[in-house]
Design an enzyme around this catalytic site. Structure first.
Site, PDB file in Angstrom:
ATOM      1  N   GLU A  86      22.099   1.612  82.019  1.00 34.38           N
ATOM      2  CA  GLU A  86      21.882   2.915  81.533  1.00 34.38           C
ATOM      3  C   GLU A  86      20.981   3.949  82.335  1.00 34.38           C
ATOM      4  OE1 GLU A  86      20.817   2.596  77.158  1.00 34.38           O
ATOM      5  OE2 GLU A  86      20.069   4.500  77.348  1.00 34.38           O
ATOM      6  N   LYS A 282      16.361  -0.349  69.655  1.00 30.50           N
ATOM      7  CA  LYS A 282      17.300  -0.440  70.787  1.00 30.50           C
ATOM      8  C   LYS A 282      16.408   0.235  72.161  1.00 30.50           C
ATOM      9  CE  LYS A 282      20.779   1.309  73.157  1.00 30.50           C
ATOM     10  NZ  LYS A 282      20.610   1.905  74.526  1.00 30.50           N
ATOM     11  N   ASP A 298      18.053 -15.456  79.095  1.00 30.56           N
ATOM     12  CA  ASP A 298      19.147 -15.338  77.858  1.00 30.56           C
ATOM     13  C   ASP A 298      18.953 -14.127  77.165  1.00 30.56           C
ATOM     14  OD1 ASP A 298      20.987 -15.490  75.712  1.00 30.56           O
ATOM     15  OD2 ASP A 298      20.630 -17.403  75.589  1.00 30.56           O
ATOM     16  N   HIS A 395      17.497  12.861  80.134  1.00 29.31           N
ATOM     17  CA  HIS A 395      18.863  12.201  80.245  1.00 29.31           C
ATOM     18  C   HIS A 395      19.959  12.822  80.768  1.00 29.31           C
ATOM     19  CE1 HIS A 395      19.276   9.043  76.662  1.00 29.31           C
ATOM     20  NE2 HIS A 395      18.093   8.658  77.549  1.00 29.31           N
TER      21      HIS A 395
HETATM   22  C1  MEV Z   1      18.607   5.333  74.250  1.00 28.84           C
HETATM   23  O1  MEV Z   1      19.042   4.401  75.112  1.00 28.84           O
HETATM   24  C2  MEV Z   1      17.432   4.754  73.656  1.00 28.84           C
HETATM   25  C3  MEV Z   1      16.687   5.970  72.578  1.00 28.84           C
HETATM   26  O2  MEV Z   1      17.692   6.455  71.836  1.00 28.84           O
HETATM   27  C4  MEV Z   1      15.359   5.260  72.111  1.00 28.84           C
HETATM   28  C5  MEV Z   1      14.725   6.113  70.890  1.00 28.84           C
HETATM   29  O3  MEV Z   1      15.577   6.886  70.382  1.00 28.84           O
HETATM   30  O4  MEV Z   1      13.680   5.634  70.960  1.00 28.84           O
HETATM   31  C6  MEV Z   1      16.051   7.186  73.543  1.00 28.84           C
END
Ligand code: MEV
Length: 451
Positions: A86, A282, A298, A395
């Site tokens: 990513e 995430k 793992d 991003h």
């Molecule tokens: C994207 O891979 C991860 C984010 O969505 C984490 C977050 O919102 O804290 C930017």
């Protein structure tokens, strides 16, 4: 088209497997052969090594292997290897590393290193009788009969820490467990733990069968359901933290008070709102998984454990927390994670060995620290962007490269576009429009035709 089941697929050669998939699932399109083969390694030994990591392999699946430098951790500077596909993850980690490098860096503390496994079994007889036998004789027999298996681990300072009989009959009729805790030192310990557990099961069954107190053949017998380690390791925990005097958080036109208010609110929202906590965590796992993969561990186990821990209080919540106390801002993560720096891929995969080398050949505890730091840094970077500029700015800058690569832009064109979008909003539409202008064509289809 309906597909045919295949017999003996694993016995086909690699070429045979490819031929089968091309004919069965790709309408005989043999351009797939070129795609699959272009990822084969010319070094036959290396290719064989990769083929043998898994089964039915037909090619290699590359992941970008990057470095996030400038991580000051426990007063030492590190470059953290990250394997992740990513865009923005490595950049965000590096940015957060740089930010904290001048504010005291990251500190890590191992809170505990105990791992767990269970023999899950059913028993319908007298509970007290089972408990008495377990405490008086069976427990010792479990230790004795695994002496051979635990010998090397004991020599390294680890082994079985504790054995408990757990009565789970309130949740499921006749269900009991042997809950075993282990210290597995620098190995993740899965094979060691599972081998011990399988021996425990045999010993338990034999002990009940030969004990004259257990005479009822129906009720007094033990039925083993399964023996397996638990990937939930709430007592194998590392803490990573950063802290600094609040005034050091001011940046550009954002005052430290403003930053703290916005940042703390974002963390608080993740603590109380599972929808946000999932995305928040995430982002943390973006950093954690990347280091876990690069170091040959793992990541599914690490993911599973982290999410169970995030829900330990009955509602899914943030893995990170922050506070302001006596003028000091503190941000931290407590991460339960079972990692190894010996065994598994760590001694086999050349890039994994290299990654561990870059990290100074850490032991498992040190690796737990690097992984937690990567997660914390990632979360800091994401939250800082989210509550100030928004995430899309950064991003989309990274996404620009992906779009340009898809368009097969030349290096010169890439330079032009990075410069062109310095002060403009990147969107798929805007990039395509400008790209067509630069190439002097009406649309992307024309570019495709040119080839
Ligand atoms: C994207 O891979 C991860 C984010 O969505 C984490 C977050 O919102 O804290 C930017």
């Amino acid at each position: 088209m309906k597909h045919q089941a295949v017999e003996g697929f694993s016995k086909l050669s690699k070429e045979g497997k490819i031929e089968w998939v091309v004919n069965e699932y790709l309408n005989g399109d043999d351009s797939a052969i070129k795609i699959l083969k272009q990822y084969w390694n010319d070094d036959a030994e290396l290719q064989k090594l990769h083929d043998e990591f898994s089964e039915n392999t037909i090619s290699n699946f590359y992941m970008p292997f990057g470095l996030a430098p400038n991580f000051l951790i426990n007063n030492e500077l590190y470059a953290i290897p990250m394997a992740v596909e990513e865009s923005s993850v490595v950049a965000a980690a590096s940015k957060a590393a740089k930010f904290w490098q001048t504010r005291g860096g990251f500190k890590t503390t191992i809170l505990s290193t105990t791992k767990l496994g269970h023999v899950h079994f059913m028993y319908e007889g007298d509970k007290e009788k089972l408990k008495t036998a377990f405490d008086s004789t069976i427990k010792n027999q479990l230790i004795e009969t695994t002496n051979d298996i635990t010998k090397n681990m004991r020599a390294r300072g680890g082994g079985i820490l504790n054995l408990e009989l757990i009565d789970k009959t309130a949740d499921l009729d006749h269900y009991f467990q042997i809950k075993a805790s282990f210290e597995t030192m620098d190995s993740m310990g899965a094979n060691f733990i599972n081998s011990c557990l399988e021996q425990f099961a045999k010993t338990l069954k034999a002990a009940i069968e030969t004990d004259t107190n257990f005479t009822d053949p129906e009720k007094d017998s033990v039925q083993i359901v399964m023996c397996i380690l638990s990937n939930y390791t709430p007592d194998c925990i590392v803490r990573a933290e950063v802290s600094c005097p609040i005034e050091q958080l001011a940046e550009g036109n954002v005052t430290s008070a403003e930053f703290i208010e916005k940042f703390s609110r974002a963390v608080r929202i993740a603590e109380i709102e599972p929808y946000r906590a999932t995305t928040h965590n995430k982002g943390i796992m973006n950093g954690i998984d990347a280091v876990v993969i690069a170091t040959g561990n793992d990541f599914r186990a690490v993911e599973a454990c982290a999410h169970t821990y995030a829900a330990k209080d009955g509602q899914y919540s943030s893995l990170t927390h922050c506070e302001v106390k006596d003028g000091i801002f503190r941000f931290w993560i407590d991460l339960p994670t079972a990692l190894g720096t010996i065994g598994g891929l760590t001694a086999l995969h050349p890039l994994v060995k290299l990654a561990l080398g870059i990290l100074g050949k850490p032991n498992a505890k040190e690796l737990m620290g690097f992984v937690a730091v990567a997660g914390l840094a990632q979360n800091f970077g994401a939250l800082r962007s989210l509550v100030t500029t928004g995430i899309q700015k950064g991003h989309m800058k990274m996404h620009l490269m992906n779009i340009l690569n898809q368009l097969e832009a030349t290096e010169e064109e890439k330079k032009y576009f990075v410069n062109y979008f310095k002060d403009k909003t990147v969107s798929h539409h805007n990039v395509i429009e400008e790209f067509c202008k630069v190439r002097g064509v009406k649309n992307v289809e024309e570019i495709k035709k040119e080839k």
